[in-house]
Design an enzyme around this catalytic site. Structure first.
Site, PDB file in Angstrom:
ATOM      1  N   SER A 143       0.837  -1.216   0.000  1.00  0.00           N
ATOM      2  CA  SER A 143       0.000   0.000   0.000  1.00  0.00           C
ATOM      3  C   SER A 143       0.864   1.255   0.000  1.00  0.00           C
ATOM      4  CB  SER A 143      -0.879   0.022   1.245  1.00  0.00           C
ATOM      5  OG  SER A 143      -1.582   1.249   1.319  1.00  0.00           O
ATOM      6  N   TYR A 156      -1.765  -0.108  10.223  1.00  0.00           N
ATOM      7  CA  TYR A 156      -2.003  -0.683   8.889  1.00  0.00           C
ATOM      8  C   TYR A 156      -0.745  -0.559   8.033  1.00  0.00           C
ATOM      9  CZ  TYR A 156      -3.816  -1.037   4.102  1.00  0.00           C
ATOM     10  OH  TYR A 156      -4.003  -1.378   2.785  1.00  0.00           O
TER      11      TYR A 156
HETATM   12  P1  NDP Z   1     -11.527  -5.829  -1.087  1.00  0.00           P
HETATM   13  O1  NDP Z   1     -12.119  -5.654   0.269  1.00  0.00           O
HETATM   14  O2  NDP Z   1     -12.391  -5.668  -2.279  1.00  0.00           O
HETATM   15  O3  NDP Z   1     -10.799  -7.243  -1.170  1.00  0.00           O
HETATM   16  C1  NDP Z   1     -10.178  -7.830  -0.075  1.00  0.00           C
HETATM   17  C2  NDP Z   1     -10.165  -9.322  -0.292  1.00  0.00           C
HETATM   18  O4  NDP Z   1      -9.521  -9.950   0.807  1.00  0.00           O
HETATM   19  C3  NDP Z   1     -11.557  -9.910  -0.387  1.00  0.00           C
HETATM   20  O5  NDP Z   1     -11.566 -10.830  -1.444  1.00  0.00           O
HETATM   21  C4  NDP Z   1     -11.760 -10.622   0.948  1.00  0.00           C
HETATM   22  O6  NDP Z   1     -12.587 -11.727   0.692  1.00  0.00           O
HETATM   23  C5  NDP Z   1     -10.326 -11.027   1.251  1.00  0.00           C
HETATM   24  N1  NDP Z   1     -10.044 -11.283   2.659  1.00  0.00           N
HETATM   25  C6  NDP Z   1     -10.126 -10.439   3.716  1.00  0.00           C
HETATM   26  N2  NDP Z   1      -9.770 -11.064   4.831  1.00  0.00           N
HETATM   27  C7  NDP Z   1      -9.422 -12.333   4.479  1.00  0.00           C
HETATM   28  C8  NDP Z   1      -8.980 -13.461   5.186  1.00  0.00           C
HETATM   29  N3  NDP Z   1      -8.798 -13.458   6.512  1.00  0.00           N
HETATM   30  N4  NDP Z   1      -8.716 -14.596   4.498  1.00  0.00           N
HETATM   31  C9  NDP Z   1      -8.901 -14.639   3.169  1.00  0.00           C
HETATM   32  N5  NDP Z   1      -9.330 -13.608   2.435  1.00  0.00           N
HETATM   33  C10 NDP Z   1      -9.604 -12.470   3.098  1.00  0.00           C
HETATM   34  O7  NDP Z   1     -10.313  -4.813  -1.118  1.00  0.00           O
HETATM   35  P2  NDP Z   1      -9.085  -4.598  -2.145  1.00  0.00           P
HETATM   36  O8  NDP Z   1      -9.244  -5.395  -3.360  1.00  0.00           O
HETATM   37  O9  NDP Z   1      -8.925  -3.155  -2.254  1.00  0.00           O
HETATM   38  O10 NDP Z   1      -7.884  -5.164  -1.250  1.00  0.00           O
HETATM   39  C11 NDP Z   1      -6.884  -6.023  -1.759  1.00  0.00           C
HETATM   40  C12 NDP Z   1      -5.532  -5.611  -1.186  1.00  0.00           C
HETATM   41  O11 NDP Z   1      -5.209  -4.317  -1.657  1.00  0.00           O
HETATM   42  C13 NDP Z   1      -5.450  -5.549   0.340  1.00  0.00           C
HETATM   43  O12 NDP Z   1      -4.277  -6.193   0.771  1.00  0.00           O
HETATM   44  C14 NDP Z   1      -5.368  -4.070   0.627  1.00  0.00           C
HETATM   45  O13 NDP Z   1      -4.626  -3.806   1.804  1.00  0.00           O
HETATM   46  C15 NDP Z   1      -4.673  -3.559  -0.609  1.00  0.00           C
HETATM   47  N6  NDP Z   1      -4.872  -2.129  -0.857  1.00  0.00           N
HETATM   48  C16 NDP Z   1      -6.118  -1.628  -1.214  1.00  0.00           C
HETATM   49  C17 NDP Z   1      -6.275  -0.278  -1.454  1.00  0.00           C
HETATM   50  C18 NDP Z   1      -7.576   0.341  -1.855  1.00  0.00           C
HETATM   51  O14 NDP Z   1      -7.672   1.581  -1.905  1.00  0.00           O
HETATM   52  N7  NDP Z   1      -8.604  -0.439  -2.189  1.00  0.00           N
HETATM   53  C19 NDP Z   1      -5.139   0.650  -1.313  1.00  0.00           C
HETATM   54  C20 NDP Z   1      -3.896   0.024  -0.950  1.00  0.00           C
HETATM   55  C21 NDP Z   1      -3.789  -1.323  -0.738  1.00  0.00           C
HETATM   56  P3  NDP Z   1     -13.497 -12.519   1.731  1.00  0.00           P
HETATM   57  O15 NDP Z   1     -14.215 -11.483   2.548  1.00  0.00           O
HETATM   58  O16 NDP Z   1     -14.407 -13.310   0.829  1.00  0.00           O
HETATM   59  O17 NDP Z   1     -12.572 -13.371   2.514  1.00  0.00           O
END
Ligand code: NDP
Length: 246
Positions: A143, A156
């Site tokens: 991030s 975070y």
């Molecule tokens: P989303 O919330 O759309 O996706 C997050 C994903 O992680 C979901 O598929 C969720 O699925 C899964 N997830 C969460 N906790 C768990 C767990 N314990 N085990 C398995 N899967 C898990 O957000 P993003 O696509 O934005 O996030 C993806 C990555 O990008 C993250 O690491 C985030 O930190 C990073 N990021 C995002 C930014 C943004 O602005 N969106 C900015 C910077 C970084 P489910 O609930 O089905 O398990």
């Protein structure tokens, strides 16, 4: 470049929405064999069906990255179904934003469990395959929070930067045996803010998302770039933000 994606077996955590989902679709369209993990079975099932309908190859398994054994099962599914593991994309992540002196210790622990320990479990799961095969690639979704450090994002950012630091050591230790990439997105339009507990931050982020966020496909493009490079090219760190992000 497409040739170096075709046929690759790619495990993606957090594939049920956002960046993980977009990356899965894009890799599958380029004929990678994708192995999808997350907690929401219905989403994974639907995504797998769509990928297959479009002629791609995909399998899925309910996976909670807080549980090391779930990741072992996910990688096992990749190896059993497709015979190898080329790439692990550590993507599943969560964010609870608050002042450090608010002492939201349980939220800290959850971020550490998912963003730090969960990614480490991913690395620990992939490594035996990579060692045996003599090749492999870890892609960590990090991030910009870890690059421009700002209030309320301390823990975070810390979890993301711990992985950045650990991965640099891993890259050097790999001695050419495998590749390590870190991709740091800025604001991306996903479901990410839905999981935030702090209502005030959620509102601020929602507004920012609507105003400036880029698409998950913009991040998936970077994954495609890193994975698609020739075997002797290691893409280290990529930072992708909206042009207007401060
Ligand atoms: P989303 O919330 O759309 O996706 C997050 C994903 O992680 C979901 O598929 C969720 O699925 C899964 N997830 C969460 N906790 C768990 C767990 N314990 N085990 C398995 N899967 C898990 O957000 P993003 O696509 O934005 O996030 C993806 C990555 O990008 C993250 O690491 C985030 O930190 C990073 N990021 C995002 C930014 C943004 O602005 N969106 C900015 C910077 C970084 P489910 O609930 O089905 O398990």
């Amino acid at each position: 470049m497409e040739n170096n994606i075709k046929g690759k077996v790619v495990v993606i955590t957090g594939a049920s929405s956002g960046i993980g989902e977009a990356t899965a679709r894009m890799l599958a369209a380029k004929r990678a064999k994708v192995v999808l993990g997350a907690r929401r079975a219905d989403r994974l099932e639907a995504l797998t069906a769509q990928i297959k309908e479009e002629g791609g190859e995909a399998v899925w398994l309910v996976t909670d990255i807080k549980r090391r054994d779930d990741l072992i099962q996910l990688a096992g599914l990749a190896a059993q179904t497709f015979g190898k593991l080329d790439v692990l994309i550590n993507n599943a992540g969560i964010s609870h934003l608050s002042r450090i002196d608010d002492l939201q210790v349980e939220d800290w622990e959850e971020m550490i469990d998912v963003n730090l320990k969960g990614y480490l479990y991913g690395i620990a799961t992939a490594m035996p395959y990579f060692k045996k095969q003599g090749f492999g690639h870890i892609v960590n979704i990090l991030s910009t929070s870890g690059i421009k450090i700002v209030p309320l994002q301390g823990v975070y950012a810390g979890t993301k930067n711990a992985i950045r630091t650990i991965s640099e050591a891993l890259r050097q230790e790999s001695n050419g045996g495998y590749r390590v990439t870190g991709i740091s997105p800025g604001f991306v339009r996903t479901e990410f803010i839905d999981g935030m507990k702090n209502q005030e931050m959620r509102t601020i982020f929602k507004e920012k998302m609507e105003q400036i966020a880029i698409s998950p496909e913009d991040i998936a493009n970077a994954v495609i770039y890193a994975v698609g490079q020739p075997d002797n090219v290691d893409v280290g760190d990529i930072v992708i933000r909206p042009v207007v992000q401060d």
